[in-house]
Design a protein around this motif. Sequence first.
Motif, mmCIF file in Angstrom:
data_model
loop_
_atom_site.group_PDB
_atom_site.id
_atom_site.type_symbol
_atom_site.label_atom_id
_atom_site.label_comp_id
_atom_site.label_asym_id
_atom_site.label_seq_id
_atom_site.Cartn_x
_atom_site.Cartn_y
_atom_site.Cartn_z
ATOM 1 N N ALA A 504 90.798 133.462 -15.445
ATOM 2 C CA ALA A 504 90.648 132.640 -16.642
ATOM 3 C C ALA A 504 89.302 131.935 -16.649
ATOM 4 O O ALA A 504 88.662 131.787 -17.695
ATOM 5 C CB ALA A 504 91.794 131.641 -16.720
ATOM 6 N N GLY A 505 88.868 131.488 -15.472
ATOM 7 C CA GLY A 505 87.571 130.821 -15.400
ATOM 8 C C GLY A 505 86.432 131.750 -15.759
ATOM 9 O O GLY A 505 85.507 131.363 -16.489
ATOM 10 N N LYS A 506 86.456 132.963 -15.228
ATOM 11 C CA LYS A 506 85.415 133.940 -15.571
ATOM 12 C C LYS A 506 85.457 134.269 -17.069
ATOM 13 O O LYS A 506 84.419 134.518 -17.691
ATOM 14 C CB LYS A 506 85.628 135.219 -14.765
ATOM 15 C CG LYS A 506 85.444 135.064 -13.264
ATOM 16 C CD LYS A 506 83.996 134.857 -12.884
ATOM 17 C CE LYS A 506 83.822 134.871 -11.361
ATOM 18 N NZ LYS A 506 82.415 134.612 -10.979
ATOM 19 N N ALA A 507 86.660 134.265 -17.637
ATOM 20 C CA ALA A 507 86.784 134.543 -19.061
ATOM 21 C C ALA A 507 86.078 133.471 -19.880
ATOM 22 O O ALA A 507 85.391 133.766 -20.868
ATOM 23 C CB ALA A 507 88.262 134.633 -19.448
ATOM 24 N N GLU A 508 86.249 132.197 -19.484
ATOM 25 C CA GLU A 508 85.593 131.124 -20.228
ATOM 26 C C GLU A 508 84.079 131.212 -20.086
ATOM 27 O O GLU A 508 83.335 131.005 -21.054
ATOM 28 C CB GLU A 508 86.088 129.763 -19.753
ATOM 29 C CG GLU A 508 85.513 128.625 -20.582
ATOM 30 C CD GLU A 508 86.113 127.273 -20.233
ATOM 31 O OE1 GLU A 508 85.569 126.269 -20.729
ATOM 32 O OE2 GLU A 508 87.110 127.232 -19.486
ATOM 33 N N PRO A 517 83.771 132.448 -31.873
ATOM 34 C CA PRO A 517 85.110 132.830 -31.410
ATOM 35 C C PRO A 517 85.097 134.176 -30.681
ATOM 36 O O PRO A 517 84.212 135.005 -30.904
ATOM 37 C CB PRO A 517 85.926 132.901 -32.693
ATOM 38 C CG PRO A 517 84.927 133.298 -33.731
ATOM 39 C CD PRO A 517 83.643 132.610 -33.339
ATOM 40 N N VAL A 518 86.122 134.370 -29.828
ATOM 41 C CA VAL A 518 86.203 135.590 -29.038
ATOM 42 C C VAL A 518 87.602 136.184 -29.149
ATOM 43 O O VAL A 518 88.537 135.558 -29.645
ATOM 44 C CB VAL A 518 85.871 135.330 -27.560
ATOM 45 C CG1 VAL A 518 84.432 134.867 -27.392
ATOM 46 C CG2 VAL A 518 86.859 134.354 -26.948
ATOM 47 N N VAL A 519 87.686 137.401 -28.627
ATOM 48 C CA VAL A 519 88.957 138.121 -28.502
ATOM 49 C C VAL A 519 89.194 138.367 -27.020
ATOM 50 O O VAL A 519 88.262 138.710 -26.280
ATOM 51 C CB VAL A 519 88.915 139.463 -29.265
ATOM 52 C CG1 VAL A 519 90.204 140.250 -29.060
ATOM 53 C CG2 VAL A 519 88.661 139.232 -30.744
ATOM 54 N N LEU A 520 90.436 138.207 -26.569
ATOM 55 C CA LEU A 520 90.810 138.467 -25.184
ATOM 56 C C LEU A 520 91.783 139.641 -25.158
ATOM 57 O O LEU A 520 92.801 139.633 -25.857
ATOM 58 C CB LEU A 520 91.476 137.235 -24.571
ATOM 59 C CG LEU A 520 91.979 137.380 -23.121
ATOM 60 C CD1 LEU A 520 90.804 137.541 -22.169
ATOM 61 C CD2 LEU A 520 92.841 136.182 -22.725
ATOM 62 N N LYS A 521 91.470 140.647 -24.335
ATOM 63 C CA LYS A 521 92.326 141.837 -24.228
ATOM 64 C C LYS A 521 92.565 142.158 -22.763
ATOM 65 O O LYS A 521 91.621 142.230 -21.966
ATOM 66 C CB LYS A 521 91.669 143.050 -24.899
ATOM 67 C CG LYS A 521 91.448 142.901 -26.391
ATOM 68 C CD LYS A 521 90.864 144.180 -26.967
ATOM 69 C CE LYS A 521 90.687 144.085 -28.469
ATOM 70 N NZ LYS A 521 90.166 145.345 -29.031
ATOM 71 N N ALA A 522 93.827 142.360 -22.405
ATOM 72 C CA ALA A 522 94.163 142.760 -21.041
ATOM 73 C C ALA A 522 93.779 144.219 -20.820
ATOM 74 O O ALA A 522 93.919 145.058 -21.709
ATOM 75 C CB ALA A 522 95.653 142.567 -20.782
ATOM 76 N N LEU A 523 93.284 144.513 -19.610
ATOM 77 C CA LEU A 523 92.968 145.880 -19.206
ATOM 78 C C LEU A 523 93.981 146.288 -18.154
ATOM 79 O O LEU A 523 93.828 145.991 -16.961
ATOM 80 C CB LEU A 523 91.539 145.967 -18.664
ATOM 81 C CG LEU A 523 90.430 145.588 -19.649
ATOM 82 C CD1 LEU A 523 89.070 145.588 -18.958
ATOM 83 C CD2 LEU A 523 90.410 146.545 -20.841
ATOM 84 N N VAL A 538 93.436 136.974 -30.479
ATOM 85 C CA VAL A 538 92.243 136.978 -31.331
ATOM 86 C C VAL A 538 91.978 135.565 -31.848
ATOM 87 O O VAL A 538 92.852 134.684 -31.814
ATOM 88 C CB VAL A 538 92.422 137.954 -32.515
ATOM 89 C CG1 VAL A 538 92.657 139.372 -32.026
ATOM 90 C CG2 VAL A 538 93.566 137.524 -33.419
ATOM 91 N N GLY A 539 90.746 135.361 -32.325
ATOM 92 C CA GLY A 539 90.393 134.095 -32.965
ATOM 93 C C GLY A 539 90.381 132.911 -32.016
ATOM 94 O O GLY A 539 90.715 131.790 -32.431
ATOM 95 N N LEU A 540 90.001 133.128 -30.768
ATOM 96 C CA LEU A 540 89.953 132.041 -29.784
ATOM 97 C C LEU A 540 88.635 131.293 -29.959
ATOM 98 O O LEU A 540 87.554 131.849 -29.731
ATOM 99 C CB LEU A 540 90.088 132.613 -28.370
ATOM 100 C CG LEU A 540 91.331 133.501 -28.153
ATOM 101 C CD1 LEU A 540 91.339 134.094 -26.748
ATOM 102 C CD2 LEU A 540 92.604 132.722 -28.423
ATOM 103 N N THR A 541 88.736 129.998 -30.345
ATOM 104 C CA THR A 541 87.545 129.268 -30.793
ATOM 105 C C THR A 541 86.937 128.359 -29.744
ATOM 106 O O THR A 541 85.836 127.845 -29.945
ATOM 107 C CB THR A 541 87.898 128.428 -32.033
ATOM 108 O OG1 THR A 541 88.984 127.554 -31.708
ATOM 109 C CG2 THR A 541 88.303 129.333 -33.189
ATOM 110 N N ASP A 542 87.638 128.134 -28.615
ATOM 111 C CA ASP A 542 87.066 127.272 -27.576
ATOM 112 C C ASP A 542 87.731 127.580 -26.246
ATOM 113 O O ASP A 542 88.648 128.408 -26.146
ATOM 114 C CB ASP A 542 87.231 125.793 -27.943
ATOM 115 C CG ASP A 542 88.664 125.392 -28.238
ATOM 116 O OD1 ASP A 542 89.592 125.958 -27.605
ATOM 117 O OD2 ASP A 542 88.870 124.525 -29.105
#
Length: 699
Positions: A504-508, A517-523, A538-542
Amino acid sequence: MGGGDFHDLSRLLSPRSVAILGASERPRSVGSDTLLNLAEHSDFDGQIFPVNPGRERVHGLRAYPAMSTLPGTVDVAVLCLPADAVIPALRECAAAGTGFAVVFTSGLGETGAKGRAIEAEMATIARESGMRIYGPNSPGFSNINRRLGLTFSPVFKDDRLGGGIGLVTQGGGLGRAFIQASERGIGTGLWCSTGNEADLTMADFVHHMLGDPDIRVIALLVEGIRDGPRFLRTARAAARAGKPMVAMKVGKSDYGIAATRSHTAALAGSAAVTSALFRQHGIVEVDDLDELIDTAALFERAGIARRKGICVYSFSGGTAALAADMVGSAGLTLSELAPDTRAGLRALAPSYAAIENPVDLTTQIFTQDTLNRDCLTLVARDPATDVVLLPIPADYGSITNRSADDMIALGAEDGALLVPVWMSGHRAAGYAALNTAGLAPFRSLGKAVNALRRLIWRGDWSLSPAQPPSMSELPSGELDEAGAKAALAGLGLKVPEGRVVTTAGKAEEAAREIGFPVVLKALVPGLLHKTEAGAVAVGLTDGDALAVAWDKMAASLAARGHQLDRALVERMEQGQGIEVMIGLHRDPVFGPVVSFGLGGVMVEALADVTHRAAPFGRSEAMAMIDEIRGRALLDPLRGRPGADLCALAGLLVTISTLGSHSDIEEVDLNPVHAGSKGATLLDALILRARSNIQGKANQ
């Protein structure tokens, strides 16, 4: 016409020697009717060898106990034998050096696994010996232009009218119905009914007809296609040869597919894919047998020529209006008659007649003997008119007969194509005269307009360049979404900026580098349907929203037995545009096929998708885009800019080249954001053959 992997069929379709295995004198038997059709009802002056170990003579001809006892090799051996005798007989024919074997026997591949095994053995015999096999489950063929029938049909003797239509079917009954359109003056030159196609297929006979100068149009009754790519190569060859192909595909519904499999054991394939690939290759598709007959007959008369302007010409105002309405509803164009044409009509016709298009001469033609011919001559020679549609609403005896004579006289001259429609149920002398003269009238306005629509479409259609684009390269091994997007970006395609992360930290950190805004997708290996598994946010703003999404995603995956070890963080596409989908899959009949349509959930809700065989070039890609029902959504609309169609076409072409990779099972790009400045791949899936199996197991 030989060449490539197509065998020369001249020795089959115009043989000089024929052996009939199972020849018989038993009335109405296959062995008897086959021999009589060849010996008495054909103009055949070659050698006939009845083969029957129990008879010395059959219908006055010397009989032989086995193929090995014949005085020499034969061009064709016809097998009128039960199923359990077929394989031994074929081996005997091959050992005797026979060129072709025609197998009438049914009860094989269409009945189940045992029959399919026999057909597989037949194919092996053909491959190993070089003797080609026609059938089984076939009624044979009728080379009517040569007056030759290798068939057991008891009505072959009535097949007297040849012509420029070549007919290829897989069943016998519908083909026979087509042949009997000779009663309307529609002649068929060569009819080949291929049956279960253990060896020779429809494509072989179409290819032969391309080299037959007597054949001008090829009609197909298709239940299934054995080798899709080979069939399509033949269709391209037909287009290059200028010979139109008209096809009716049986087996579009679940009921129809089941029926074709029980009939000829054919693989029916996807009706939507088949129809789209027919269009891609210039094959005119029709919906029923009457349309196949009428449309093939129209092409035989008209050939392939660009036509546009239609003039409706009648002596009934209501009929003319109905015809004009149908022309307009079909998207066709009424011609604007030239000033000289209108002036000539005005000078001849009564003042109350309609001399614009449609033309209505009224019942005045009942009393003025030359009015119809004089006016029809003007219309047929009008420079803006390519087709004259001539609906005849009712039979009026001598008046209608005279109108038919006028059409026949003008039909022999240069000018517009005359298309009569006999709408009356009373088949009178005028109707018969039109048939005899080769102007077989349509029996309904609807079918006439449909045939004209197809004629005009084929005249406008052109063959795309045969040279495909160069093959795009992909890295080897399995590709998750991040790997697929990286590979596609390497081909010049546009993907969102993204990072692969493990916590989660690397994602931020990645999101702050990219920008919210970003999109998060599991691989997750093997997880194909991410949304249903809660693997997309989707639509992650912070950062807070991203952290919450990570935890929620991890919990959702854990409930399904997965771990959130890797994820993709991407910039979220925010520009105006519309979502489309692009996919590539391996069709069981035709091989690699590209699909295009509206994207997201719309593709499932509306099924607005079109298809093309891959690979293809930019012109075919643009045709795909224009073909979907939702095409207008890609244009500018109420302040929203239109989609970048050039970018979409380029994307389609690139994906089409991936079909050349034999290990790629599927490519799924859904959705693609079609914006005004390019097309962005928001989701991408590439399945190799092995990963496809694994992925289905994990669904």
